[in-house]
Design a protein around this motif. Structure first.
Motif, PDB file in Angstrom:
ATOM      1  N   HIS A  27       0.840  -1.203   0.000  1.00 57.16           N
ATOM      2  CA  HIS A  27       0.000   0.000   0.000  1.00 57.16           C
ATOM      3  C   HIS A  27       0.873   1.250   0.000  1.00 57.16           C
ATOM      4  CE1 HIS A  27      -3.456   2.550   0.930  1.00 57.16           C
ATOM      5  NE2 HIS A  27      -2.773   3.077   1.932  1.00 57.16           N
ATOM      6  N   HIS A  29       0.994   5.560  -1.449  1.00 58.85           N
ATOM      7  CA  HIS A  29       0.364   6.697  -2.128  1.00 58.85           C
ATOM      8  C   HIS A  29       1.329   7.329  -3.128  1.00 58.85           C
ATOM      9  CE1 HIS A  29      -3.322   7.057   0.426  1.00 58.85           C
ATOM     10  NE2 HIS A  29      -2.575   6.267   1.177  1.00 58.85           N
ATOM     11  N   GLU A  84      -8.207   2.129  -0.169  1.00 57.13           N
ATOM     12  CA  GLU A  84      -8.534   1.788   1.185  1.00 57.13           C
ATOM     13  C   GLU A  84      -9.930   2.273   1.541  1.00 57.13           C
ATOM     14  OE1 GLU A  84      -6.201   4.376   4.130  1.00 57.13           O
ATOM     15  OE2 GLU A  84      -5.129   4.756   2.251  1.00 57.13           O
ATOM     16  N   HIS A 143      -4.431  -2.192   6.946  1.00 54.10           N
ATOM     17  CA  HIS A 143      -3.225  -1.453   6.567  1.00 54.10           C
ATOM     18  C   HIS A 143      -2.767  -0.527   7.693  1.00 54.10           C
ATOM     19  CE1 HIS A 143      -2.962   2.824   5.535  1.00 54.10           C
ATOM     20  NE2 HIS A 143      -4.276   2.813   5.521  1.00 54.10           N
ATOM     21  N   ASP A 190       2.774   3.351   2.627  1.00 55.21           N
ATOM     22  CA  ASP A 190       1.651   4.287   2.769  1.00 55.21           C
ATOM     23  C   ASP A 190       2.089   5.665   2.254  1.00 55.21           C
ATOM     24  OD1 ASP A 190      -0.911   5.098   3.384  1.00 55.21           O
ATOM     25  OD2 ASP A 190      -0.618   5.145   5.549  1.00 55.21           O
TER      26      ASP A 190
HETATM   27 ZN    ZN Z   1      -3.038   4.992   2.865  1.00 52.47          ZN
END
Ligand code: ZN
Length: 232
Positions: A27, A29, A84, A143, A190
């Motif tokens: 995961h 971004h 998510e 997550h 993340d």
């Molecule tokens: Zn995230």
């Protein structure tokens, strides 16, 4: 070693990829992340890498209008997960909006047979209630896992735990990581900006495992979770 494929010499002396163990990131971004990452898409249909698509609990105002876009993106061959999505009681967004959007996305994950990336902040009882009611069959990934008291309950639900920067920042998490069955672990960056290698390095130190061995374990978990992921 960097995230490149390891190359071993074959019998005839040519270099070839015998196995491709890499740093998988469940995961992120970072939209420029490579193909071994699940990039969190906020509606970027032209994305080339693998991505997850969903409505974040912080952005549920117009969730029902957005579902059509989410559905069309989720059907793309490089969409490997829904999310998510989940619940967050730390933000002021209406909880019933969050719950409705969450339920709709659980149905989407089930219908398209895609795993679900769960965002859960101060709302485990509510998430559990929804889960028990809908009894989803697809894999869920909790997550950014960092809650000491929750690990056993989450594992009882057969949910995978994805660890990120908290593993480095919060020493108590090491104790939890050691408790988690190896086939339930994933790693993620993340929005931390940390290189994923740092998470693997820290985890191998905590677990007392060779990093290459840990990479193999996580690569397998990743491929078994994000089943639409493929090489090349
Ligand atoms: Zn995230």
């Amino acid at each position: 070693m960097s995230g490149e494929n390891r190359k071993l010499s074959s019998n005839n002396g040519n270099l070839m990829n015998i196995f491709a163990v890499m740093y998988f990131d469940a995961h992120t971004h970072d939209v420029s992340a490579g193909r071994n990452s699940v990039i969190q898409s906020s509606r970027m249909p032209s994305m080339e890498g693998f991505f997850s698509v969903g409505i974040h609990p912080w952005q549920v105002e117009n969730w029902s209008k957005e579902m059509e876009t989410i559905l069309s993106l989720a059907k793309k061959s490089n969409c490997v997960a829904i999310g998510e999505t989940g619940l967050d009681k730390q933000v002021t967004k209406d909880l019933s909006d969050q719950q409705e959007a969450f339920v709709a996305q659980i149905h989407l994950s089930e219908d398209l047979e895609l795993p679900l990336i769960l965002h859960c902040v101060k709302s485990w009882p509510e998430v559990l209630e929804v889960r028990k009611r809908l009894n989803p069959k697809q894999k869920w990934i909790f997550h950014g896992f960092s809650k000491h008291g929750l690990a056993k309950e989450v594992l009882k639900e057969n949910i995978l735990l994805s660890f990120g920067k908290s593993l480095i920042l919060e020493p108590h998490l090491g104790e939890i990581l050691r408790l988690v069955p190896k086939d339930k672990i994933l790693f993620e960056t993340d929005n931390s900006g940390l290189p994923i290698e740092r998470i693997y390095e820290k985890a191998s130190e905590i677990l007392g495992l060779e990093e290459t061995h840990l990479e193999e374990i996580i690569a397998l978990n990743f491929k078994q979770t994000f089943t639409k992921w493929h090489i090349g």
